[in-house]
Design a protein around this motif. Structure first.
Motif, PDB file in Angstrom:
ATOM      1  N   VAL A  35      19.847  26.834   2.433  1.00  0.00           N
ATOM      2  CA  VAL A  35      18.898  27.029   3.530  1.00  0.00           C
ATOM      3  C   VAL A  35      17.483  26.912   2.969  1.00  0.00           C
ATOM      4  O   VAL A  35      17.282  26.810   1.755  1.00  0.00           O
ATOM      5  N   ALA A  36      16.519  26.918   3.870  1.00  0.00           N
ATOM      6  CA  ALA A  36      15.123  26.921   3.451  1.00  0.00           C
ATOM      7  C   ALA A  36      14.435  28.115   4.093  1.00  0.00           C
ATOM      8  O   ALA A  36      14.823  28.584   5.173  1.00  0.00           O
ATOM      9  N   PHE A  37      13.429  28.590   3.396  1.00  0.00           N
ATOM     10  CA  PHE A  37      12.603  29.656   3.942  1.00  0.00           C
ATOM     11  C   PHE A  37      11.150  29.239   3.755  1.00  0.00           C
ATOM     12  O   PHE A  37      10.724  28.920   2.639  1.00  0.00           O
ATOM     13  N   GLU A  38      10.416  29.216   4.852  1.00  0.00           N
ATOM     14  CA  GLU A  38       9.034  28.752   4.796  1.00  0.00           C
ATOM     15  C   GLU A  38       8.086  29.821   5.308  1.00  0.00           C
ATOM     16  O   GLU A  38       8.389  30.522   6.277  1.00  0.00           O
ATOM     17  N   ALA A  39       6.953  29.960   4.650  1.00  0.00           N
ATOM     18  CA  ALA A  39       5.870  30.785   5.176  1.00  0.00           C
ATOM     19  C   ALA A  39       4.566  30.033   4.927  1.00  0.00           C
ATOM     20  O   ALA A  39       4.461  29.243   3.981  1.00  0.00           O
ATOM     21  N   ASP A  40       3.626  30.246   5.801  1.00  0.00           N
ATOM     22  CA  ASP A  40       2.333  29.601   5.619  1.00  0.00           C
ATOM     23  C   ASP A  40       1.262  30.479   6.224  1.00  0.00           C
ATOM     24  O   ASP A  40       1.540  31.425   6.962  1.00  0.00           O
ATOM     25  N   HIS A  41       0.034  30.140   5.889  1.00  0.00           N
ATOM     26  CA  HIS A  41      -1.108  30.818   6.500  1.00  0.00           C
ATOM     27  C   HIS A  41      -2.249  29.821   6.551  1.00  0.00           C
ATOM     28  O   HIS A  41      -2.572  29.201   5.545  1.00  0.00           O
ATOM     29  N   ILE A  42      -2.810  29.666   7.736  1.00  0.00           N
ATOM     30  CA  ILE A  42      -3.963  28.784   7.890  1.00  0.00           C
ATOM     31  C   ILE A  42      -5.100  29.608   8.462  1.00  0.00           C
ATOM     32  O   ILE A  42      -4.922  30.298   9.480  1.00  0.00           O
ATOM     33  N   ASP A  43      -6.247  29.584   7.813  1.00  0.00           N
ATOM     34  CA  ASP A  43      -7.420  30.297   8.303  1.00  0.00           C
ATOM     35  C   ASP A  43      -8.152  29.394   9.291  1.00  0.00           C
ATOM     36  O   ASP A  43      -8.650  28.338   8.903  1.00  0.00           O
ATOM     37  N   LEU A  48      13.269  31.142   8.612  1.00  0.00           N
ATOM     38  CA  LEU A  48      14.517  30.708   7.992  1.00  0.00           C
ATOM     39  C   LEU A  48      14.963  29.424   8.672  1.00  0.00           C
ATOM     40  O   LEU A  48      15.079  29.362   9.899  1.00  0.00           O
ATOM     41  N   VAL A  49      15.179  28.404   7.862  1.00  0.00           N
ATOM     42  CA  VAL A  49      15.590  27.092   8.361  1.00  0.00           C
ATOM     43  C   VAL A  49      17.020  26.855   7.906  1.00  0.00           C
ATOM     44  O   VAL A  49      17.305  26.877   6.709  1.00  0.00           O
TER      45      VAL A  49
END
Lengths: 140, 140
Positions: free
Chosen positions: A68-76, A27-28
């Motif tokens: 607000v901003a909500f970020e999710a990521d996934h890097i393999d 949460l940003v």
């Protein structure tokens, strides 16, 4: 030309699917006029991000109805590919009992040991996602 | 009382050590008055975060000298513990050749296939970190 290149925009429906596939996002929000970023557990409910929290700066931001901003990521790390999704929207405190039951339905979303006594909803007013390709960086 | 509880503040020196231990973080900046979050490769140099990038919104923010945030975290799914570090400071484009050589010294920081033709420095003016404990969430 970026060291973490964005290669392709994700369709909005895929953004939500990918968001729902990871347990933690960020949460940003703004705290005393400075950016703040808090990793949080979350759930996806419809086109909203649901976060349980206690008293504190996240709750304050939601009470103010901040954008607000909500970020999710996934890097393999193996393939050095991944994705990132960003949800931008107004935050609100979920106070209505019916809405609370809907978003936290224990039949479908058991949240054992959930300690947050308040529930924040971030409405997905602007949802964007990208596939990423990470450049090799042996120094990392 | 948070679902991703912050248990203990990290000393600033440990914040930098932990930052340097992960390959990817997230640059948080403002894009057309809205929050933006971009995962990026990065290096730690002294008390700065160094990011290579191409033309785009990150570079624009650095050219404006915006106050930005840089976040990295790591959560171990097994123990459900982790950490999060946040660097807040002014962004700048590194243009001075001596500074470029210093921050990207190939003897010590080989950056193979680095595609970013510009280098951004985020000065660590405010650095905070926390240990985290993630609550169990079987829905995730």
């Amino acid at each position: 030309m970026d060291t973490c290149r964005e290669t392709e925009a994700l369709p909005v429906t895929e953004c939500w699917t990918r968001l729902a596939s990871v347990p933690v996002g960020r949460l940003v929000f703004t705290e005393r006029a400075l950016p703040a970023v808090h990793p949080v557990n979350f759930l996806v409910h419809g086109r909203s991000v649901i976060i349980r929290t206690g008293p504190g700066t996240k709750l304050d931001a939601a009470r103010r109805g901040d954008v607000v901003a909500f970020e999710a990521d996934h890097i393999d790390p193996g393939s050095r590919t991944g994705w990132s999704v960003l949800v931008v929207g107004h935050a609100a405190v979920v106070g209505d009992v019916d809405r609370l039951v809907a978003v936290l339905d224990p039949q479908h979303r058991p949240w054992v040991r959930g300690r947050g006594i308040h529930v924040i909803e971030v409405c997905g007013e602007r949802v964007t996602g990208r596939r990423l390709v990470l450049d090799r960086n042996p120094a990392a």
